[in-house]
Motif scaffolding. Structure first.
Motif, PDB file in Angstrom:
ATOM      1  N   CYS A 119       0.840  -1.200   0.000  1.00  0.00           N
ATOM      2  CA  CYS A 119       0.000   0.000   0.000  1.00  0.00           C
ATOM      3  C   CYS A 119       0.873   1.249   0.000  1.00  0.00           C
ATOM      4  O   CYS A 119       1.929   1.279   0.657  1.00  0.00           O
ATOM      5  CB  CYS A 119      -0.911  -0.024   1.234  1.00  0.00           C
ATOM      6  N   TRP A 120       0.418   2.283  -0.731  1.00  0.00           N
ATOM      7  CA  TRP A 120       1.157   3.544  -0.814  1.00  0.00           C
ATOM      8  C   TRP A 120       0.209   4.722  -0.698  1.00  0.00           C
ATOM      9  O   TRP A 120      -0.948   4.669  -1.148  1.00  0.00           O
ATOM     10  CB  TRP A 120       1.892   3.662  -2.150  1.00  0.00           C
ATOM     11  N   VAL A 121       0.718   5.807  -0.119  1.00  0.00           N
ATOM     12  CA  VAL A 121      -0.003   7.080  -0.076  1.00  0.00           C
ATOM     13  C   VAL A 121       0.682   8.045  -1.035  1.00  0.00           C
ATOM     14  O   VAL A 121       1.916   8.171  -1.033  1.00  0.00           O
ATOM     15  CB  VAL A 121       0.008   7.672   1.351  1.00  0.00           C
ATOM     16  N   ILE A 122      -0.113   8.700  -1.875  1.00  0.00           N
ATOM     17  CA  ILE A 122       0.388   9.758  -2.758  1.00  0.00           C
ATOM     18  C   ILE A 122      -0.146  11.073  -2.204  1.00  0.00           C
ATOM     19  O   ILE A 122      -1.353  11.318  -2.204  1.00  0.00           O
ATOM     20  CB  ILE A 122      -0.086   9.555  -4.214  1.00  0.00           C
ATOM     21  N   GLY A 123       0.758  11.916  -1.709  1.00  0.00           N
ATOM     22  CA  GLY A 123       0.354  13.171  -1.089  1.00  0.00           C
ATOM     23  C   GLY A 123      -0.043  14.228  -2.094  1.00  0.00           C
ATOM     24  O   GLY A 123       0.124  14.056  -3.306  1.00  0.00           O
ATOM     25  N   VAL A 128       5.426  10.140  -2.473  1.00  0.00           N
ATOM     26  CA  VAL A 128       4.942   8.773  -2.288  1.00  0.00           C
ATOM     27  C   VAL A 128       5.568   8.177  -1.020  1.00  0.00           C
ATOM     28  O   VAL A 128       6.764   8.298  -0.794  1.00  0.00           O
ATOM     29  CB  VAL A 128       5.308   7.887  -3.503  1.00  0.00           C
ATOM     30  N   SER A 129       4.737   7.534  -0.209  1.00  0.00           N
ATOM     31  CA  SER A 129       5.236   6.835   0.976  1.00  0.00           C
ATOM     32  C   SER A 129       4.513   5.494   1.095  1.00  0.00           C
ATOM     33  O   SER A 129       3.323   5.394   0.799  1.00  0.00           O
ATOM     34  CB  SER A 129       5.020   7.658   2.243  1.00  0.00           C
ATOM     35  N   GLU A 130       5.247   4.474   1.491  1.00  0.00           N
ATOM     36  CA  GLU A 130       4.660   3.138   1.624  1.00  0.00           C
ATOM     37  C   GLU A 130       4.080   2.964   3.025  1.00  0.00           C
ATOM     38  O   GLU A 130       4.644   3.440   4.015  1.00  0.00           O
ATOM     39  CB  GLU A 130       5.700   2.058   1.350  1.00  0.00           C
ATOM     40  N   VAL A 131       2.950   2.277   3.099  1.00  0.00           N
ATOM     41  CA  VAL A 131       2.258   2.020   4.366  1.00  0.00           C
ATOM     42  C   VAL A 131       2.679   0.653   4.887  1.00  0.00           C
ATOM     43  O   VAL A 131       2.547  -0.352   4.186  1.00  0.00           O
ATOM     44  CB  VAL A 131       0.729   2.059   4.181  1.00  0.00           C
ATOM     45  N   ASP A 132       3.185   0.599   6.102  1.00  0.00           N
ATOM     46  CA  ASP A 132       3.631  -0.670   6.682  1.00  0.00           C
ATOM     47  C   ASP A 132       2.513  -1.415   7.409  1.00  0.00           C
ATOM     48  O   ASP A 132       2.370  -2.627   7.262  1.00  0.00           O
ATOM     49  CB  ASP A 132       4.778  -0.426   7.666  1.00  0.00           C
ATOM     50  N   ASP A 133       1.718  -0.696   8.199  1.00  0.00           N
ATOM     51  CA  ASP A 133       0.727  -1.335   9.075  1.00  0.00           C
ATOM     52  C   ASP A 133      -0.676  -0.788   8.820  1.00  0.00           C
ATOM     53  O   ASP A 133      -1.585  -1.508   8.429  1.00  0.00           O
ATOM     54  CB  ASP A 133       1.120  -1.118  10.534  1.00  0.00           C
TER      55      ASP A 133
END
Length: 219
Positions: A119-123, A128-133
């Protein structure tokens, strides 16, 4: 605004969102904020912010089987998907170009994309940042994150409903109708979803003084 939560659950991600949308001084209760990519049930996209931007990305189908690399990773999202996303929004006149004060283009939305167990968040600055939990985006996201942390150990559907219900208690822009999706479906999900939504229904029954009636739905 909107609220979306995304939770890692073994080999998948579970998504939840509210369904409220604000239009001027009024609101409606059937907004779609999370959806499956065309022909790719294991890929889910969510967006918070402008309904117009969300609809452009959802109905233009730029995130579909034709443009997705099977080896989806952060590098692919940054170098391949984000440029297509930015170009599509610019073509529709809903991107804010760089100025003297802002050195890079921005948008009023943030996106969350999950493929299988990633899973990733695009601000709104296209970072872009990956979601760990788990993560929560949009109005009431701080409250939702607190509820997700406090409910560790419960099933992901119950955690999702609790987090959105918690945010709806104090955030004006979160309410009405919970949508649940997951990148992979298990046989026991139907029962888990029913039980999770029952948490919200029970909460409603115990609050007769509340004038408006919340609804819960799963797709």
């Amino acid at each position: 605004m909107s609220l979306i939560v995304s939770i890692k659950d073994k080999d998948r991600f579970v998504f939840a969102s509210d369904s409220q949308a604000s239009i001027g001084g009024s609101k409606e209760h059937s907004a779609t904020k999370i959806w499956r990519a065309p022909d790719m049930p294991e890929l889910i996209v969510g967006s918070v912010g402008s309904m117009r931007i969300s609809q452009i990305i959802q109905y233009s189908s730029i995130i579909d089987k034709n443009c997705i690399d099977e080896a989806i990773n952060t590098e692919f999202i940054v170098n391949s998907l984000v440029p297509v996303l930015a170009a599509t929004l610019k073509a529709n006149g809903v991107i804010i170009d760089a100025t003297e004060d802002i050195s890079f283009p921005t948008m009023s939305n943030s996106f969350v994309i999950a493929y299988q167990d990633k899973c990733w968040v695009i601000g709104n600055d296209f970072s872009v940042s990956e979601v760990d939990d788990y993560t929560a985006l949009g109005s009431g996201s701080d409250i939702a994150r607190g509820a997700l942390f406090a409910s560790t150990g419960l099933d992901p559907f119950t955690r999702s409903v609790i987090s959105i219900a918690a945010a709806s208690e104090s955030d004006l822009y979160v309410d009405d109708g919970i949508m649940l999706l997951s990148t992979k479906i298990y046989p026991e999900d139907e029962k888990l979803i029913k039980n999770a939504l029952g948490v919200e229904e029970e909460k409603i029954k115990k609050a007769p003084a509340k004038k408006k009636k919340l609804t819960a739905k799963a797709r």
